[in-house]
Design a protein around this motif. Sequence first.
Motif, PDB file in Angstrom:
ATOM      1  N   PHE A  98      40.887   0.605  11.686  1.00 46.68           N
ATOM      2  CA  PHE A  98      41.130   0.705  10.254  1.00 46.68           C
ATOM      3  C   PHE A  98      39.848   0.707   9.421  1.00 46.68           C
ATOM      4  O   PHE A  98      39.897   0.735   8.202  1.00 46.68           O
ATOM      5  CB  PHE A  98      42.036  -0.455   9.814  1.00 46.68           C
ATOM      6  CG  PHE A  98      42.998  -0.094   8.706  1.00 46.68           C
ATOM      7  CD1 PHE A  98      44.201   0.530   8.988  1.00 46.68           C
ATOM      8  CD2 PHE A  98      42.714  -0.370   7.374  1.00 46.68           C
ATOM      9  CE1 PHE A  98      45.096   0.876   7.986  1.00 46.68           C
ATOM     10  CE2 PHE A  98      43.597  -0.040   6.346  1.00 46.68           C
ATOM     11  CZ  PHE A  98      44.788   0.587   6.659  1.00 46.68           C
ATOM     12  N   HIS A  99      38.680   0.679  10.072  1.00 47.56           N
ATOM     13  CA  HIS A  99      37.450   0.498   9.282  1.00 47.56           C
ATOM     14  C   HIS A  99      36.264   1.207   9.947  1.00 47.56           C
ATOM     15  O   HIS A  99      35.498   0.604  10.693  1.00 47.56           O
ATOM     16  CB  HIS A  99      37.159  -1.007   9.162  1.00 47.56           C
ATOM     17  CG  HIS A  99      36.239  -1.366   8.048  1.00 47.56           C
ATOM     18  ND1 HIS A  99      36.586  -2.221   7.031  1.00 47.56           N
ATOM     19  CD2 HIS A  99      34.966  -0.973   7.773  1.00 47.56           C
ATOM     20  CE1 HIS A  99      35.578  -2.356   6.190  1.00 47.56           C
ATOM     21  NE2 HIS A  99      34.579  -1.603   6.623  1.00 47.56           N
ATOM     22  N   VAL A 100      36.117   2.493   9.645  1.00 53.94           N
ATOM     23  CA  VAL A 100      35.072   3.296  10.290  1.00 53.94           C
ATOM     24  C   VAL A 100      34.219   4.005   9.238  1.00 53.94           C
ATOM     25  O   VAL A 100      34.727   4.785   8.423  1.00 53.94           O
ATOM     26  CB  VAL A 100      35.712   4.330  11.242  1.00 53.94           C
ATOM     27  CG1 VAL A 100      34.660   5.296  11.782  1.00 53.94           C
ATOM     28  CG2 VAL A 100      36.422   3.619  12.389  1.00 53.94           C
ATOM     29  N   HIS A 101      32.928   3.702   9.255  1.00 53.51           N
ATOM     30  CA  HIS A 101      31.983   4.423   8.383  1.00 53.51           C
ATOM     31  C   HIS A 101      31.425   5.612   9.155  1.00 53.51           C
ATOM     32  O   HIS A 101      31.244   5.525  10.367  1.00 53.51           O
ATOM     33  CB  HIS A 101      30.827   3.502   7.978  1.00 53.51           C
ATOM     34  CG  HIS A 101      31.254   2.317   7.170  1.00 53.51           C
ATOM     35  ND1 HIS A 101      31.576   2.404   5.841  1.00 53.51           N
ATOM     36  CD2 HIS A 101      31.435   1.023   7.519  1.00 53.51           C
ATOM     37  CE1 HIS A 101      31.924   1.200   5.390  1.00 53.51           C
ATOM     38  NE2 HIS A 101      31.854   0.343   6.390  1.00 53.51           N
ATOM     39  N   PRO A 102      31.123   6.695   8.455  1.00 57.71           N
ATOM     40  CA  PRO A 102      30.505   7.819   9.170  1.00 57.71           C
ATOM     41  C   PRO A 102      29.100   7.419   9.639  1.00 57.71           C
ATOM     42  O   PRO A 102      28.291   6.946   8.840  1.00 57.71           O
ATOM     43  CB  PRO A 102      30.412   8.920   8.106  1.00 57.71           C
ATOM     44  CG  PRO A 102      31.221   8.457   6.940  1.00 57.71           C
ATOM     45  CD  PRO A 102      31.302   6.965   7.016  1.00 57.71           C
ATOM     46  N   PHE A 117      42.070   3.885  -0.119  1.00 51.99           N
ATOM     47  CA  PHE A 117      40.769   3.718  -0.778  1.00 51.99           C
ATOM     48  C   PHE A 117      40.000   2.577  -0.152  1.00 51.99           C
ATOM     49  O   PHE A 117      40.591   1.634   0.369  1.00 51.99           O
ATOM     50  CB  PHE A 117      40.957   3.425  -2.276  1.00 51.99           C
ATOM     51  CG  PHE A 117      41.438   4.616  -3.037  1.00 51.99           C
ATOM     52  CD1 PHE A 117      40.538   5.481  -3.645  1.00 51.99           C
ATOM     53  CD2 PHE A 117      42.799   4.905  -3.110  1.00 51.99           C
ATOM     54  CE1 PHE A 117      40.989   6.607  -4.327  1.00 51.99           C
ATOM     55  CE2 PHE A 117      43.256   6.031  -3.786  1.00 51.99           C
ATOM     56  CZ  PHE A 117      42.345   6.881  -4.397  1.00 51.99           C
ATOM     57  N   LYS A 118      38.667   2.671  -0.232  1.00 48.00           N
ATOM     58  CA  LYS A 118      37.799   1.575   0.201  1.00 48.00           C
ATOM     59  C   LYS A 118      36.873   1.195  -0.942  1.00 48.00           C
ATOM     60  O   LYS A 118      36.283   2.065  -1.581  1.00 48.00           O
ATOM     61  CB  LYS A 118      36.953   2.026   1.407  1.00 48.00           C
ATOM     62  CG  LYS A 118      35.717   1.175   1.697  1.00 48.00           C
ATOM     63  CD  LYS A 118      36.054  -0.171   2.313  1.00 48.00           C
ATOM     64  CE  LYS A 118      34.859  -1.110   2.424  1.00 48.00           C
ATOM     65  NZ  LYS A 118      33.849  -0.752   3.393  1.00 48.00           N
ATOM     66  N   PHE A 119      36.771  -0.128  -1.193  1.00 48.36           N
ATOM     67  CA  PHE A 119      35.827  -0.642  -2.181  1.00 48.36           C
ATOM     68  C   PHE A 119      34.923  -1.687  -1.532  1.00 48.36           C
ATOM     69  O   PHE A 119      35.391  -2.517  -0.752  1.00 48.36           O
ATOM     70  CB  PHE A 119      36.569  -1.268  -3.380  1.00 48.36           C
ATOM     71  CG  PHE A 119      37.333  -0.240  -4.167  1.00 48.36           C
ATOM     72  CD1 PHE A 119      36.694   0.497  -5.156  1.00 48.36           C
ATOM     73  CD2 PHE A 119      38.666   0.020  -3.893  1.00 48.36           C
ATOM     74  CE1 PHE A 119      37.387   1.480  -5.864  1.00 48.36           C
ATOM     75  CE2 PHE A 119      39.362   1.004  -4.595  1.00 48.36           C
ATOM     76  CZ  PHE A 119      38.719   1.731  -5.583  1.00 48.36           C
ATOM     77  N   ALA A 129      39.026  -6.733   4.111  1.00 41.33           N
ATOM     78  CA  ALA A 129      38.288  -6.333   5.309  1.00 41.33           C
ATOM     79  C   ALA A 129      37.334  -7.438   5.743  1.00 41.33           C
ATOM     80  O   ALA A 129      36.631  -8.006   4.910  1.00 41.33           O
ATOM     81  CB  ALA A 129      37.492  -5.066   5.019  1.00 41.33           C
ATOM     82  N   HIS A 130      37.349  -7.728   7.029  1.00 42.59           N
ATOM     83  CA  HIS A 130      36.443  -8.712   7.677  1.00 42.59           C
ATOM     84  C   HIS A 130      37.015 -10.135   7.585  1.00 42.59           C
ATOM     85  O   HIS A 130      37.833 -10.429   6.709  1.00 42.59           O
ATOM     86  CB  HIS A 130      35.022  -8.704   7.085  1.00 42.59           C
ATOM     87  CG  HIS A 130      34.483  -7.337   6.798  1.00 42.59           C
ATOM     88  ND1 HIS A 130      34.482  -6.321   7.739  1.00 42.59           N
ATOM     89  CD2 HIS A 130      33.939  -6.800   5.670  1.00 42.59           C
ATOM     90  CE1 HIS A 130      33.953  -5.234   7.195  1.00 42.59           C
ATOM     91  NE2 HIS A 130      33.617  -5.483   5.938  1.00 42.59           N
ATOM     92  N   PRO A 131      36.522 -11.028   8.477  1.00 45.73           N
ATOM     93  CA  PRO A 131      37.027 -12.412   8.421  1.00 45.73           C
ATOM     94  C   PRO A 131      36.536 -13.250   7.228  1.00 45.73           C
ATOM     95  O   PRO A 131      36.794 -14.431   7.150  1.00 45.73           O
ATOM     96  CB  PRO A 131      36.555 -13.016   9.758  1.00 45.73           C
ATOM     97  CG  PRO A 131      36.424 -11.831  10.666  1.00 45.73           C
ATOM     98  CD  PRO A 131      35.864 -10.747   9.764  1.00 45.73           C
ATOM     99  N   THR A 147      36.750  -2.050  13.242  1.00 46.68           N
ATOM    100  CA  THR A 147      35.450  -2.378  13.841  1.00 46.68           C
ATOM    101  C   THR A 147      34.325  -2.574  12.826  1.00 46.68           C
ATOM    102  O   THR A 147      33.471  -3.426  13.014  1.00 46.68           O
ATOM    103  CB  THR A 147      34.986  -1.257  14.794  1.00 46.68           C
ATOM    104  OG1 THR A 147      34.968  -0.025  14.074  1.00 46.68           O
ATOM    105  CG2 THR A 147      35.880  -1.190  16.014  1.00 46.68           C
ATOM    106  N   ASP A 148      34.282  -1.761  11.762  1.00 48.36           N
ATOM    107  CA  ASP A 148      33.099  -1.602  10.907  1.00 48.36           C
ATOM    108  C   ASP A 148      32.071  -0.708  11.608  1.00 48.36           C
ATOM    109  O   ASP A 148      30.869  -0.843  11.380  1.00 48.36           O
ATOM    110  CB  ASP A 148      32.457  -2.941  10.514  1.00 48.36           C
ATOM    111  CG  ASP A 148      31.761  -2.872   9.148  1.00 48.36           C
ATOM    112  OD1 ASP A 148      31.963  -1.890   8.424  1.00 48.36           O
ATOM    113  OD2 ASP A 148      31.017  -3.813   8.819  1.00 48.36           O
ATOM    114  N   TYR A 149      32.562   0.172  12.477  1.00 46.45           N
ATOM    115  CA  TYR A 149      31.704   1.174  13.099  1.00 46.45           C
ATOM    116  C   TYR A 149      30.808   1.816  12.041  1.00 46.45           C
ATOM    117  O   TYR A 149      31.291   2.058  10.944  1.00 46.45           O
ATOM    118  CB  TYR A 149      32.604   2.245  13.736  1.00 46.45           C
ATOM    119  CG  TYR A 149      31.902   3.426  14.340  1.00 46.45           C
ATOM    120  CD1 TYR A 149      31.596   3.454  15.688  1.00 46.45           C
ATOM    121  CD2 TYR A 149      31.545   4.516  13.544  1.00 46.45           C
ATOM    122  CE1 TYR A 149      30.947   4.546  16.243  1.00 46.45           C
ATOM    123  CE2 TYR A 149      30.885   5.600  14.103  1.00 46.45           C
ATOM    124  CZ  TYR A 149      30.593   5.616  15.440  1.00 46.45           C
ATOM    125  OH  TYR A 149      29.953   6.689  15.981  1.00 46.45           O
TER     126      TYR A 149
HETATM  127 ZN   LIG Z   1      32.461  -1.682   6.183  1.00 49.22          ZN
END
Ligand SMILES: [Zn+2]
Length: 284
Positions: free
Chosen positions: A12-16, A120-122, A194-196, A246-248
């Motif tokens: 659910f959390h992938v940056h290019p 959306f992501k903020f 997003a994130h703990p 992941t926050d890839y």
């Molecule tokens: Zn991120």
Amino acid sequence: MLGVVSGTPIDFHVHPSTSEYLEGSLGPYLEDLRRHFRLEVPVRTLEQMAKEFEGMRAVLLAWDARTGTGRPPVTNDWVAEACRRYPETFIPFASVDPWRGDEAIAEARRAVRELGMRGFKFQQAAMAFNPADERFFPLWEEIQSLDVPCLFHVGTTGLGAGTPGGSGIRLEYVRPIHLDAVAAAFPRLTIVCAHPAYPWQEEMLAIALHKANVYVDLSGWAPRYFPAELVREIRGRLQDKALFGTDYPFILPERWLREFEALEMPDPVREKILWGNAERLLGL
Ligand SMILES: [Zn+2]
């Protein structure tokens, strides 16, 4: 149309990990992140990325923090096009710079209605804004009416970490409690924290337990370091609200999934966290 197959993990959390994000949007901040995550982060092509996510699906995030960082965005058009090229792998999430007022609202509408983006992501620290500030409520109103989820960063950030003054980045913006106010004012807006949320994990868990429209993604931390209380809640009371992420490229899916399996979640819980909950949120 998304050509995705049910029953494969959804990150659910992938940056290019392409030059648009690493060299463009992050630029000088990339070095902080490399130090923070103790990881080399090579610039990849979109093709290389798609290969790494074979057998999975991934929410690919745009990024527009122009006002906060002065850096160029990863545009919604770029992300939408990347997802059109790999429709079985990537699911597009948009970004708008909240400081751009009516322009941001119009762009949010265009991203969903014309580009077919799914959420959306903020990143409030990079974007330098407090989401509970009522000046931003028209934006939440618009996104609520577009009926797509909103991913918000919570907890400390690698951006500016270890630099004098944190490069001007303020951690107050990424406290989960601000999102409690947004969730209360917009009960039909789906919010994913997003994130703990270090060091406000309990604050985030309390909000997710209290507000039906608040979820958590488990990105940005290697599962072997998940605090005991987080593990207890995601296998118990929050099993319908926790999402694999992941926050890839800062944490790689292979490592995340390997360490998650070591937590030995019961099968039904494991499947909800890896794809079931995400499929429901994304309407897949
Ligand atoms: Zn991120």
